[in-house]
Every structure is written in structure tokens, then in C-alpha cells.
Design an enzyme around this catalytic site. Structure first.
Site, mmCIF file in Angstrom:
data_model
loop_
_atom_site.group_PDB
_atom_site.id
_atom_site.type_symbol
_atom_site.label_atom_id
_atom_site.label_comp_id
_atom_site.label_asym_id
_atom_site.label_seq_id
_atom_site.Cartn_x
_atom_site.Cartn_y
_atom_site.Cartn_z
ATOM 1 N N TYR A 150 0.839 -1.209 0.000
ATOM 2 C CA TYR A 150 0.000 0.000 0.000
ATOM 3 C C TYR A 150 0.874 1.260 0.000
ATOM 4 C CZ TYR A 150 -3.770 3.158 1.564
ATOM 5 O OH TYR A 150 -4.691 4.181 1.669
ATOM 6 N N LYS A 154 1.150 4.230 -2.883
ATOM 7 C CA LYS A 154 0.844 5.637 -2.619
ATOM 8 C C LYS A 154 2.090 6.521 -2.785
ATOM 9 C CE LYS A 154 -3.589 5.146 -1.628
ATOM 10 N NZ LYS A 154 -4.630 5.659 -2.544
HETATM 11 P P1 NDP Z 1 -13.569 2.203 0.678
HETATM 12 O O1 NDP Z 1 -13.028 0.816 0.729
HETATM 13 O O2 NDP Z 1 -14.563 2.635 1.696
HETATM 14 O O3 NDP Z 1 -14.190 2.489 -0.787
HETATM 15 C C1 NDP Z 1 -13.432 2.165 -1.901
HETATM 16 C C2 NDP Z 1 -14.129 2.619 -3.168
HETATM 17 O O4 NDP Z 1 -13.249 2.370 -4.268
HETATM 18 C C3 NDP Z 1 -15.405 1.858 -3.458
HETATM 19 O O5 NDP Z 1 -16.330 2.757 -4.042
HETATM 20 C C4 NDP Z 1 -14.977 0.804 -4.482
HETATM 21 O O6 NDP Z 1 -16.001 0.430 -5.399
HETATM 22 C C5 NDP Z 1 -13.905 1.586 -5.243
HETATM 23 N N1 NDP Z 1 -12.926 0.747 -5.934
HETATM 24 C C6 NDP Z 1 -12.104 -0.202 -5.429
HETATM 25 N N2 NDP Z 1 -11.346 -0.739 -6.401
HETATM 26 C C7 NDP Z 1 -11.694 -0.120 -7.556
HETATM 27 C C8 NDP Z 1 -11.292 -0.230 -8.914
HETATM 28 N N3 NDP Z 1 -10.363 -1.130 -9.284
HETATM 29 N N4 NDP Z 1 -11.885 0.563 -9.833
HETATM 30 C C9 NDP Z 1 -12.849 1.460 -9.478
HETATM 31 N N5 NDP Z 1 -13.260 1.616 -8.205
HETATM 32 C C10 NDP Z 1 -12.699 0.833 -7.256
HETATM 33 O O7 NDP Z 1 -12.266 3.157 0.709
HETATM 34 P P2 NDP Z 1 -12.044 4.631 1.329
HETATM 35 O O8 NDP Z 1 -13.205 5.480 1.020
HETATM 36 O O9 NDP Z 1 -11.585 4.504 2.712
HETATM 37 O O10 NDP Z 1 -10.754 5.106 0.485
HETATM 38 C C11 NDP Z 1 -10.810 6.063 -0.540
HETATM 39 C C12 NDP Z 1 -9.391 6.520 -0.855
HETATM 40 O O11 NDP Z 1 -8.816 7.152 0.297
HETATM 41 C C13 NDP Z 1 -8.428 5.376 -1.242
HETATM 42 O O12 NDP Z 1 -7.589 5.803 -2.272
HETATM 43 C C14 NDP Z 1 -7.645 5.140 0.036
HETATM 44 O O13 NDP Z 1 -6.378 4.592 -0.222
HETATM 45 C C15 NDP Z 1 -7.546 6.568 0.569
HETATM 46 N N6 NDP Z 1 -7.279 6.638 1.999
HETATM 47 C C16 NDP Z 1 -8.177 6.145 2.908
HETATM 48 C C17 NDP Z 1 -7.909 6.213 4.265
HETATM 49 C C18 NDP Z 1 -8.838 5.651 5.299
HETATM 50 O O14 NDP Z 1 -8.426 5.585 6.469
HETATM 51 N N7 NDP Z 1 -10.053 5.282 4.955
HETATM 52 C C19 NDP Z 1 -6.652 6.839 4.765
HETATM 53 C C20 NDP Z 1 -5.800 7.322 3.699
HETATM 54 C C21 NDP Z 1 -6.109 7.230 2.384
HETATM 55 P P3 NDP Z 1 -17.014 -0.831 -5.122
HETATM 56 O O15 NDP Z 1 -18.024 -0.330 -4.100
HETATM 57 O O16 NDP Z 1 -17.637 -1.084 -6.453
HETATM 58 O O17 NDP Z 1 -16.171 -1.933 -4.589
#
Ligand code: NDP
Length: 242
Positions: A150, A154
């Protein structure tokens, strides 16, 4: 014609809240998702119920044809693209010593290759004055065990940001990353014990877990008029988790 924003990974978590916020800010929004059509349609319905404009488009950000389709269908539906938020991401944890190359490749494909592909299409299609916003993570600074794939993905994203900003010189398009700290979504909460969640939540001096709204506020700033002078930056939105 309304300004348009694409938000990848907007069916759930931070992306869904970002989409709702940008719709409230006046953008017509595209809710991209990977597989969860029901959640994506629910997000569309919520936005429409609040008098916003939204459609859902399925596309795997790691797949070049899917990403091209995502942009082509957006232009077909709304005629223009002003803001692109590449929020889609996954966080499988695995120690480097295990050598789990499948997990490594999948994480790099979704988080880094996906960001590269979305940035590339955004650079080709975004309107003059547009904004490209991608997602890193504040966990980079922590180097926690098991976060190797991860953090590698990033770190790559953070490398791409200033390069694309330089490539877009003269176009009046900004490129920035948001790097959240721990935020209460499936990605963070799944697989952690209540004790682990409590401990990670307390690491920031503000001593609470980030909420998707905290991050959506930052994206709204970067996408809106007040963010115009911020370019080629990594904005760490984390309550001081550094
Ligand atoms: P979630 O797991 O809650 O949601 C992930 C979303 O990404 C879902 O809508 C999922 O779609 C979609 N997704 C996953 N893989 C793909 C793909 N290959 N193509 C298109 N869509 C995809 O994640 P978060 O909201 O927590 O994370 C959002 C971003 O923030 C990420 O980049 C994460 O790395 C970053 N982040 C999050 C943190 C946290 O603590 N939550 C901290 C730091 C960064 P579906 O519903 O169809 O599966």
C-alpha cells in the site's frame, strides 16, 4: 452547461461523500465504481433527491479500456469534464517477508496504475481551468509493518503529482493529491479490532478518527474557486497524524 466532476470509487466511503459534496457545490457528478452497482445507484439516488445531477458508471481504474470508456461516457452524458477525483483504492495488508506478489500486484494495479490511467485521461480531456485531484495516504510517514504494498503504491502516486503538474504547464489545470489519515470507512475499519481502531484514532493530536466529510471538505476546496492557487501539492488532511 453545468461543470462536471468524475469521482472514482464513489459508491462507498470517502468517494461517495466527496461526490455528494461536489454535487452540492453545483457539479454534475459521475459516480464511478468497480462492482457494487447497488451502492453506486443508491449514491446517485441520494444526490438526485437533493436536486443534484448524477449518473453511475462502472469501470475498473486498473483497466485502460474501462478508464477510456469512463471518460467517453462522461463526455457523452454531460459534454465536458472540469474536475477529476481519483479516489478509488484498496488496502490489503501483507508483510514484505511473506513475498505475496499477488497482493503486491493487485495493490499497485488499482492504486498506482489506476491513478496513472485516470491522470492520463484527465490530462487529455479536462477543460481549461480544470482540477485533477488524486489520493495518497498519510500512513506513508508511519512505515507501519504490513503496509508495504500500500505504501509503495501511494509513494508512486505522490511521485506522479508534480510530474503531471509540470506536463500541464500553460493549461491552467492544477494537479494535487489529498493524503488522509485514518478515516472511518470500510477500508480502514474492516479487519481491525475495536482496540486497534481506538489506538489508531488517538494517534493524531486532534484525537479522533477522520470522517469522510473531513476529507470531502478538502476536496471541495481544491475543486472550487478558493483552491485555484494550490498546485503540485500533497495536502495531508489528518488531524496532525504525521
Ligand atoms: P472504501 O473501501 O470505503 O471504498 C473504496 C471505493 O473504491 C469503493 O467505491 C470501491 O467500489 C472503489 N474501488 C475499489 N477498487 C476499484 C477499482 N479497481 N476501480 C474502481 N473503483 C474501485 O475506501 P475509502 O473510502 O476509505 O478510500 C478512498 C481513498 O482514500 C483510497 O484511495 C484510500 O487509499 C484513501 N485513503 C483512505 C484512508 C482511510 O483511512 N479510509 C486513509 C488514507 C487514504 P465498489 O463499491 O464497487 O467496490
Amino acid at each position: 452547461m453545468a461543470k462536471t466532476a468524475i469521482i472514482t470509487g464513489a459508491s462507498r466511503g470517502i468517494g461517495r461523500t466527496v461526490a455528494k459534496r461536489l454535487a452540492k457545490d453545483g457539479f454534475a457528478v459521475v459516480i464511478n465504481y468497480a462492482g457494487n452497482a447497488a451502492a453506486a445507484e443508491e449514491a446517485v439516488a441520494e444526490i438526485r433527491a437533493a436536486d443534484g445531477d448524477a449518473i453511475a458508471i462502472k469501470a475498473d481504474v486498473a483497466n485502460p479500456d474501462d478508464v477510456k470508456q469512463l471518460f467517453a461516457k462522461t463526455i457523452e452524458a454531460f459534454g465536458r469534464i472540469d474536475v477529476v477525483v481519483n479516489n478509488a483504492g484498496i488496502m490489503p495488508l501483507s508483510p514484505i517477508s511473506k513475498g505475496d506478489v499477488e497482493t503486491f500486484d493487485k495493490t499497485i494495479a488499482t492504486n498506482l496504475r489506476g491513478t496513472f490511467l485516470v491522470m492520463s485521461q484527465a490530462a487529455q480531456h479536462i477543460a481549461e481551468g480544470g482540477r485533477i485531484i488524486v489520493f495518497s495516504s498519510s500512513v506513508l510517514a508511519k512505515s507501519f509493518p504490513t503496509y508495504g504494498p500500500y505504501i509503495a503504491s501511494k509513494a508512486g502516486v505522490e511521485g506522479l503529482v508534480p510530474v503531471l503538474a509540470n506536463e500541464l504547464r500553460g493549461s491552467n489545470i492544477t494537479v494535487n493529491a489529498v493524503a488522509p489519515g485514518p478515516t472511518g470507512t470500510d477500508l480502514f475499519l474492516n479487519g481491525k479490532s475495536p482496540e486497534q481502531i481506538a489506538q489508531l484514532s488517538k494517534l493524531a493530536p486532534l484525537e479522533r478518527l477522520g470522517q469522510p466529510e473531513d476529507i470531502a471538505n478538502v476536496v471541495s476546496f481544491l475543486a472550487g474557486p478558493d483552491g485555484a492557487w494550490v498546485n503540485a501539492q500533497i495536502l495531508r488532511a489528518n488531524g496532525g497524524f504525521a
